[in-house]
Design a protein around this motif. Structure first.
Motif, PDB file in Angstrom:
ATOM      1  N   GLY A  79       0.850  -1.187   0.000  1.00 24.56           N
ATOM      2  CA  GLY A  79       0.000   0.000   0.000  1.00 24.56           C
ATOM      3  C   GLY A  79       0.883   1.233   0.000  1.00 24.56           C
ATOM      4  N   PHE A  80       0.542   2.221  -0.803  1.00 24.88           N
ATOM      5  CA  PHE A  80       1.368   3.427  -0.882  1.00 24.88           C
ATOM      6  C   PHE A  80       0.813   4.471   0.085  1.00 24.88           C
ATOM      7  N   PRO A  81       1.650   5.097   0.895  1.00 31.53           N
ATOM      8  CA  PRO A  81       1.145   6.028   1.905  1.00 31.53           C
ATOM      9  C   PRO A  81       0.425   7.229   1.297  1.00 31.53           C
ATOM     10  N   PRO A  82      -0.754   7.530   1.779  1.00 34.64           N
ATOM     11  CA  PRO A  82      -1.517   8.657   1.225  1.00 34.64           C
ATOM     12  C   PRO A  82      -0.774   9.992   1.339  1.00 34.64           C
ATOM     13  N   HIS A  83      -0.004  10.172   2.441  1.00 32.13           N
ATOM     14  CA  HIS A  83       0.650  11.478   2.589  1.00 32.13           C
ATOM     15  C   HIS A  83       1.787  11.675   1.587  1.00 32.13           C
ATOM     16  N   LYS A  84       2.104  10.639   0.804  1.00 30.74           N
ATOM     17  CA  LYS A  84       3.149  10.806  -0.209  1.00 30.74           C
ATOM     18  C   LYS A  84       2.565  11.138  -1.580  1.00 30.74           C
ATOM     19  N   GLU A  85       1.265  11.210  -1.659  1.00 29.10           N
ATOM     20  CA  GLU A  85       0.674  11.435  -2.980  1.00 29.10           C
ATOM     21  C   GLU A  85       1.043  12.785  -3.575  1.00 29.10           C
ATOM     22  N   TYR A  86       1.397  13.751  -2.712  1.00 26.11           N
ATOM     23  CA  TYR A  86       1.779  15.073  -3.229  1.00 26.11           C
ATOM     24  C   TYR A  86       2.975  14.948  -4.189  1.00 26.11           C
ATOM     25  N   ILE A  87       3.760  13.897  -4.010  1.00 22.18           N
ATOM     26  CA  ILE A  87       4.967  13.738  -4.845  1.00 22.18           C
ATOM     27  C   ILE A  87       4.592  13.521  -6.313  1.00 22.18           C
ATOM     28  N   PHE A  88       3.477  12.832  -6.531  1.00 24.44           N
ATOM     29  CA  PHE A  88       3.114  12.487  -7.912  1.00 24.44           C
ATOM     30  C   PHE A  88       1.941  13.307  -8.439  1.00 24.44           C
ATOM     31  N   GLU A  89       1.483  14.249  -7.643  1.00 17.66           N
ATOM     32  CA  GLU A  89       0.326  15.056  -8.051  1.00 17.66           C
ATOM     33  C   GLU A  89       0.648  15.799  -9.343  1.00 17.66           C
ATOM     34  N   SER A  90      -0.255  15.674 -10.315  1.00 20.37           N
ATOM     35  CA  SER A  90       0.033  16.347 -11.587  1.00 20.37           C
ATOM     36  C   SER A  90      -0.339  17.825 -11.468  1.00 20.37           C
ATOM     37  N   ILE A  91       0.119  18.620 -12.414  1.00 22.08           N
ATOM     38  CA  ILE A  91      -0.308  20.017 -12.413  1.00 22.08           C
ATOM     39  C   ILE A  91      -0.870  20.344 -13.787  1.00 22.08           C
ATOM     40  N   GLU A  92      -1.780  21.256 -13.793  1.00 15.51           N
ATOM     41  CA  GLU A  92      -2.580  21.537 -14.976  1.00 15.51           C
ATOM     42  C   GLU A  92      -1.753  21.859 -16.232  1.00 15.51           C
ATOM     43  N   PRO A  93      -0.728  22.718 -16.133  1.00 19.43           N
ATOM     44  CA  PRO A  93      -0.047  23.073 -17.393  1.00 19.43           C
ATOM     45  C   PRO A  93       0.847  21.970 -17.971  1.00 19.43           C
ATOM     46  N   TYR A  94       1.030  20.855 -17.263  1.00 17.34           N
ATOM     47  CA  TYR A  94       1.918  19.799 -17.767  1.00 17.34           C
ATOM     48  C   TYR A  94       1.068  18.616 -18.208  1.00 17.34           C
ATOM     49  N   SER A  95       1.134  18.312 -19.483  1.00 17.70           N
ATOM     50  CA  SER A  95       0.259  17.253 -19.958  1.00 17.70           C
ATOM     51  C   SER A  95       1.032  16.284 -20.854  1.00 17.70           C
ATOM     52  N   VAL A  96       0.815  15.003 -20.628  1.00 17.34           N
ATOM     53  CA  VAL A  96       1.525  13.956 -21.384  1.00 17.34           C
ATOM     54  C   VAL A  96       0.513  12.964 -21.919  1.00 17.34           C
ATOM     55  N   GLU A  97       0.757  12.536 -23.157  1.00 16.19           N
ATOM     56  CA  GLU A  97      -0.066  11.468 -23.730  1.00 16.19           C
ATOM     57  C   GLU A  97       0.915  10.352 -24.062  1.00 16.19           C
ATOM     58  N   SER A  98       0.566   9.117 -23.722  1.00 14.99           N
ATOM     59  CA  SER A  98       1.596   8.098 -23.899  1.00 14.99           C
ATOM     60  C   SER A  98       1.038   6.815 -24.498  1.00 14.99           C
ATOM     61  N   ARG A  99       1.929   6.054 -25.125  1.00 10.86           N
ATOM     62  CA  ARG A  99       1.574   4.718 -25.621  1.00 10.86           C
ATOM     63  C   ARG A  99       2.716   3.766 -25.294  1.00 10.86           C
ATOM     64  N   GLY A 100       2.388   2.645 -24.673  1.00 11.32           N
ATOM     65  CA  GLY A 100       3.418   1.671 -24.308  1.00 11.32           C
ATOM     66  C   GLY A 100       4.243   2.151 -23.133  1.00 11.32           C
ATOM     67  N   PHE A 101       3.736   3.121 -22.403  1.00 15.04           N
ATOM     68  CA  PHE A 101       4.560   3.780 -21.398  1.00 15.04           C
ATOM     69  C   PHE A 101       3.625   4.441 -20.392  1.00 15.04           C
ATOM     70  N   GLU A 102       3.881   4.257 -19.112  1.00 17.25           N
ATOM     71  CA  GLU A 102       3.040   4.925 -18.105  1.00 17.25           C
ATOM     72  C   GLU A 102       3.899   5.915 -17.343  1.00 17.25           C
ATOM     73  N   PRO A 103       3.997   7.141 -17.859  1.00 13.56           N
ATOM     74  CA  PRO A 103       4.977   8.066 -17.282  1.00 13.56           C
ATOM     75  C   PRO A 103       4.514   8.704 -15.976  1.00 13.56           C
TER      76      PRO A 103
END
Ligand SMILES: Cc1cc2nc3c(=O)[nH]c(=O)nc-3n(C[C@H](O)[C@H](O)[C@H](O)COP(=O)(O)OP(=O)(O)OC[C@H]3O[C@@H](n4cnc5c(N)ncnc54)[C@H](O)[C@@H]3O)c2cc1C
Ligand code: SF4
Lengths: 533, 148
Positions: A79-103
């Motif tokens: 289980g991943f600690p909820p208080h660490k989610e800020y590390i991976f939180e996305s931000i609106e101006p950064y957007s990625v579309e991917s294939r074969g890859f989960e960035p």
């Protein structure tokens, strides 16, 4: 204007900054920089927190129970600690579309390594073959970074794959299960070695003793939950110390969209979006260093060209390590008690010799100690009460091997831009190498054989091939090149396209060994900072 | 406490005993209820008529829970009953009152472990067969009911 402007505050950025400051340069660091929550009850162990916290559920499972891994949910064996989610939180101006890859990307103070497991392994000369320098050049910077952050490990059988650098501290005390594995290795060593399999102490960025305001490991078993003693190194610790220095300026809450350059291809300024006011501002730069992580760095680079002349070059050669998680049970320890007050992450590692030294397979061994067990219990194909009974009785015997394969730059794996100039997306495409499947199967069967020799059993069908992108060892999009060519950098990671631009993260790696790359990111960033003046 | 809340707490208490945690504390049961109120347990995909019927059956007692869960693991592993049980397990393992009961070994040696696992696997197989007899008709009735 500072001598150097650095984008990012991750492992690469802070070590670049520290070396630049030590060489007398002034530094401005521009970063999104989401702050981390304050540590909770720093002296309590993982088990004690369940007793001492008023609301342990909120801490362990989150206010909305986001730490519960429900059946069919997206999660792995822990289980991943909820208080660490800020590390991976996305931000609106950064957007990625991917294939074969989960960035993944991080916009946290300290970046992705706020969540890392500290594995710190120097590359050897064979692995540096495609780099325009060898171990002799980068070795002193491994020594330097080890001195700064503290790395533990041993000069043992794995040293044949990982050079023993200076300032390598004695390893932490082993937990009971890891001790049993290492003792058993002593008895079957020759047989395993004949098969090209070697075993020994892992290397990790953790302190044994107090140093520089950080405390030595007290075996609280909270490493995954963020070490409250700062024993396990993260870049935010360096950042905090840099902020106290006179020649250092930290501008957070700023998202860098692109840089502006003149007709001589000299970078003049960066454009930043202030995330608190939503205003776009320009900041003049003397020398610009992009260290925003391979994907965000690539996006800033591409957006800058696109805005200037409408071009959309493709950056080929995206790399990442394919990882396979292999759970195992140590037959002798079935039903044994486990000690909750131990270091939680990997303390041991396998090294498998490859057909060539570059094809070395690197595998980290984490024995199960303090952890949430519901994700494990729900994965067994039995009713939950029976699965739970089995899980608690095998807890002390369980472990996980994370098997890593090397990767190479290939034209089919790339990043490029799509979308309108004001709202571009980074498109990431990944195609595994044609030999990957066979390499993965071979590595898996060798690891299973080695585990069996250590008295461990791998339950059939439980090995989990992680999706590409999960290892977060992205690299290769703007590689170091011995010859001058567009979309590459020189030996000092100075751009061949822009004379006052340096790239200080994984984007510049021309080859990705199986070993986790962050120690090399930090050493290389320090190396190039020492040559920038 | 309203009727729904007290049903949830009684359900949580039964499921806690089924998981081997003995009597769950009031606070743990209140957390279990809170998760339901926050809407993290019941999702439309996990909550068909059959799922709800399975939960209703499981509430009858710990043996009924075991029978329903065995069937759910084989045929509705992402369904409502499994979601509720996993949630409760997560709650029980993260408080000192119950953590040891759900996560401390109970057998002393590998040999005892192997014998007891064999016995438990036989029980699982038998309950899986009984579950087929009990729940397949219920499934048909639920499917027929929702078709109408
Ligand atoms: C769970 C986990 C475990 C890991 N374990 C290991 C391990 O054991 N060993 C290992 O070697 N590696 C490990 N890694 C990988 C390691 O974390 C990364 O290699 C490393 O953090 C990369 O550092 P970086 O500084 O290059 O980039 P990042 O960590 O991505 O830092 C990027 C920084 O740039 C900033 N930024 C990004 N875009 C912008 C922008 N446009 N404007 C302004 N600021 C921006 C961010 O705020 C952040 O500070 C792990 C990763 C994860 C997620
Ligand atoms: S065991 Fe982990 S959390 Fe505890 S002090 Fe050591 S490094 Fe920190």
């Amino acid at each position: 204007m500072s001598d150097v402007t650095i984008v990012g505050s991750g492992a690469s950025a802070v070590h670049f900054a520290q070396t630049a400051l030590e060489r007398g340069l002034s530094v401005t660091m521009v970063d999104v920089g989401r702050p981390r929550p304050a540590p909770v009850r720093p002296d309590d162990s993982f088990a004690e927190l369940k007793r001492t916290l008023d609301d342990p559920w909120r801490y362990f499972l989150g206010a909305r129970f986001e730490g519960v891994l429900f059946p069919g949910g997206k999660g792995e064996y822990y289980g991943f600690p909820p208080h660490k989610e800020y590390i991976f939180e996305s931000i609106e101006p950064y957007s990625v579309e991917s294939r074969g890859f989960e960035p993944l990307a991080s916009f946290a103070r300290g970046g992705l390594a706020e969540a890392w497991t500290g594995g710190s392994f120097p590359f050897n000369d064979a692995e540096l073959e495609d780099f325009p320098f060898g171990y002799d050049d980068i070795g002193p910077f491994y020594d330097l970074v080890a001195q700064r952050i503290g790395i533990v490990g041993a000069n043992d059988d794995l040293a044949r794959f990982m050079p023993v650098h200076r300032n390598l501290d004695a390893p932490l005390d082993l937990d009971r299960h890891s001790t049993a594995l290492l003792e058993r290795y002593g008895r079957v060593r020759e047989r395993m070695n004949a098969d090209g399999a070697f075993f020994g102490r892992s290397r990790a960025a953790v302190l044994r003793e107090d140093r520089d305001g950080r405390k030595g490991c007290d075996y609280l078993g909270r490493c995954l939950w963020t070490c409250p003693r700062e024993s396990l190194y993260t870049p935010a610790m360096t950042l905090e110390r840099l902020i106290a220095k006179p020649n250092f300026r930290y501008l957070d809450q700023r998202f860098v969209t692109h840089f502006r350059f003149d007709g001589d291809r000299r970078v003049r300024a960066i454009a930043t979006l202030d995330l608190t006011t939503n205003k776009v501002e320009e900041l003049d730069v003397e020398r610009l260093v992009l260290a925003a992580g391979t994907l965000p760095t690539s996006k800033i680079f591409l957006d800058s060209i696109h805005r200037a002349n409408g071009e959309r070059p493709r950056l080929t050669g995206l790399m990442d390590n394919r990882q396979t998680l292999v759970p195992f049970a140590n037959l002798k320890l079935l039903g044994a008690k486990w000690d909750p007050d131990t270091y939680q992450y990997h303390q041991l590692a396998f090294g498998l010799a490859g057909r060539t030294p570059k094809e070395y397979v690197h595998a980290l061994v984490t024995t199960l100690k303090s952890a949430l067990i519901h994700p494990i219990a729900l994965s067994a194909p039995l009713d939950l009460a029976t699965s739970l009974w089995i899980t608690k009785n095998v807890h002390g015997a369980l472990g996980l091997v994370n098997v890593n394969l090397h990767d190479t730059r290939r034209a089919e794996s790339y990043v490029e831009l799509s979308g309108d100039v004001e709202r571009t997306k980074l498109v990431a495409r990944y195609e595994p190498a044609p030999t990957e499947l066979a390499d993965r199967k071979r590595a898996l069967s060798r690891i299973k054989r080695a585990l069996w020799q250590l008295g461990c059993f791998v339950p059939p069908g439980m090995a989990h091939v992680r999706p590409m992108g999960a290892s977060v060892h992205y690299s290769g999009t703007l590689p170091m090149s011995k010859t001058r060519a567009p979309l590459t950098v020189d030996r000092d990671c100075r751009s061949h396209d822009f004379e006052n631009l340096w790239l200080a993260d994984g984007a510049t790696f021309p080859f990705l060994p199986a070993k986790n790359l962050t120690f090399t990111l930090m050493a290389n960033a320090s190396r190039i900072a020492s040559r920038i003046a | 406490m309203n009727a729904e809340a007290s049903i949830l707490e009684r359900e949580g208490a039964t499921f806690g005993r089924y998981l081997g945690a003995g009597e769950s504390s009031h606070r743990a049961l209140a957390k279990y209820r809170e998760a339901h109120e926050l809407g993290v347990v019941v999702t439309s995909a996990a909550s068909t008529r059959f799922d709800r019927a399975l939960v209703g059956f499981a509430r009858l007692g710990t043996f009924a829970t075991r029978l329903a869960d065995t069937h759910a693991r084989l045929f509705r592993k992402g369904g409502l009953l499994r979601r509720k049980l996993v949630l409760l397990l997560a709650i029980l393992e993260t408080h000192a009152d119950t953590a040891d009961r759900v996560d401390a070994p109970t057998v002393g040696s590998p040999a005892v472990f192997v014998v007891e696992v064999a016995f438990r696997l036989i029980v699982f197989a038998v309950l899986a067969l009984v579950g087929l007899v009990v729940f397949l008709p219920l499934r048909v009735v639920c499917a027929f009911g929702s078709a109408r």
